[in-house]
Design an enzyme around this catalytic site. Sequence first.
Site, mmCIF file in Angstrom:
data_model
loop_
_atom_site.group_PDB
_atom_site.id
_atom_site.type_symbol
_atom_site.label_atom_id
_atom_site.label_comp_id
_atom_site.label_asym_id
_atom_site.label_seq_id
_atom_site.Cartn_x
_atom_site.Cartn_y
_atom_site.Cartn_z
ATOM 1 N N HIS A 37 30.338 48.180 35.920
ATOM 2 C CA HIS A 37 31.142 48.089 37.141
ATOM 3 C C HIS A 37 31.295 49.484 37.725
ATOM 4 O O HIS A 37 31.022 50.473 37.030
ATOM 5 C CB HIS A 37 32.543 47.535 36.811
ATOM 6 C CG HIS A 37 33.273 48.425 35.866
ATOM 7 N ND1 HIS A 37 33.165 48.315 34.495
ATOM 8 C CD2 HIS A 37 34.083 49.492 36.084
ATOM 9 C CE1 HIS A 37 33.892 49.250 33.917
ATOM 10 N NE2 HIS A 37 34.461 49.987 34.854
ATOM 11 N N HIS A 119 31.184 56.171 40.170
ATOM 12 C CA HIS A 119 30.155 56.193 39.129
ATOM 13 C C HIS A 119 30.126 54.848 38.412
ATOM 14 O O HIS A 119 31.120 54.109 38.441
ATOM 15 C CB HIS A 119 30.446 57.303 38.112
ATOM 16 C CG HIS A 119 31.720 57.069 37.358
ATOM 17 N ND1 HIS A 119 32.963 57.379 37.877
ATOM 18 C CD2 HIS A 119 31.955 56.504 36.152
ATOM 19 C CE1 HIS A 119 33.886 57.030 37.012
ATOM 20 N NE2 HIS A 119 33.314 56.489 35.959
HETATM 21 P P1 2AM Z 1 34.766 54.102 33.949
HETATM 22 O O1 2AM Z 1 34.045 53.502 32.806
HETATM 23 O O2 2AM Z 1 34.209 53.716 35.250
HETATM 24 O O3 2AM Z 1 34.902 55.587 33.810
HETATM 25 C C1 2AM Z 1 38.534 50.144 32.134
HETATM 26 O O4 2AM Z 1 39.108 50.745 31.041
HETATM 27 C C2 2AM Z 1 37.897 51.153 33.062
HETATM 28 O O5 2AM Z 1 38.886 51.997 33.594
HETATM 29 C C3 2AM Z 1 36.932 52.005 32.317
HETATM 30 O O6 2AM Z 1 35.659 51.448 32.515
HETATM 31 C C4 2AM Z 1 37.069 53.360 32.929
HETATM 32 O O7 2AM Z 1 36.184 53.468 33.995
HETATM 33 C C5 2AM Z 1 38.446 53.322 33.527
HETATM 34 N N1 2AM Z 1 39.419 54.077 32.736
HETATM 35 C C6 2AM Z 1 39.832 53.830 31.501
HETATM 36 N N2 2AM Z 1 40.750 54.707 31.103
HETATM 37 C C7 2AM Z 1 40.925 55.533 32.148
HETATM 38 C C8 2AM Z 1 41.746 56.656 32.371
HETATM 39 N N3 2AM Z 1 42.615 57.112 31.454
HETATM 40 N N4 2AM Z 1 41.655 57.281 33.549
HETATM 41 C C9 2AM Z 1 40.796 56.847 34.493
HETATM 42 N N5 2AM Z 1 39.996 55.793 34.338
HETATM 43 C C10 2AM Z 1 40.058 55.153 33.182
#
Ligand code: 2AM
Length: 181
Positions: A37, A119
């Site tokens: 995603h 991203h």
């Molecule tokens: P990303 O993989 O696109 O970087 C679900 O947990 C999603 O939220 C993850 O896929 C991650 O996205 C994002 N995520 C998780 N923890 C996060 C954090 N502490 N800060 C920002 N984005 C986060």
Amino acid sequence: MAKLFFALPAEALAPDLVAWRDQLPWPGQPVPAANLHLTLAFLGEADQLTTTRLMAAVERQHCPPLTIALNETGWFGRAKAAWVGPTEWPNELTVLARALRRHGEKLGLGNGEQGYRPHVTLSRKAGEAPEALPAPDLVLQADSFCLYQSVSTPQGVSYEPIACWPLRARIKETNSEELTP
Ligand code: 2AM
């Protein structure tokens, strides 16, 4: 409490993303196709009432369909996440991500991060950047965005859509005078 985030689904593109990644010595542990995603806004833990309020607020959010070229690789060293993303992206994407983050912040959600770098994370626990690898040439077409909850299972994390909204431009309201002959 559910762990929430907004994202653009990448279901249609996932097979191409996986095929592209898997023919390369891509670093880290591959993210399963079903979990791919493009995150718009991270919200974190929310209770049911807050989730309901969030969904009501987002109902009025407008954004046109988005075309996002995934044409570079990148790496978040601290998170050990290796990703593909756009070199440039439509301003509407930044505006949507910021608006969704603010909807969350008004309800006390989010992690306080202000910047936005679109991203698609292709692997986690990546100890090195995929910078020596060729850049992708893929396009993410998005005509909806979704609120997801992150669910931990014995098989690993899975992202379940709670609700999705269409991406469509705001329809210009017809000026009643224009209808008058
Ligand atoms: P990303 O993989 O696109 O970087 C679900 O947990 C999603 O939220 C993850 O896929 C991650 O996205 C994002 N995520 C998780 N923890 C996060 C954090 N502490 N800060 C920002 N984005 C986060």
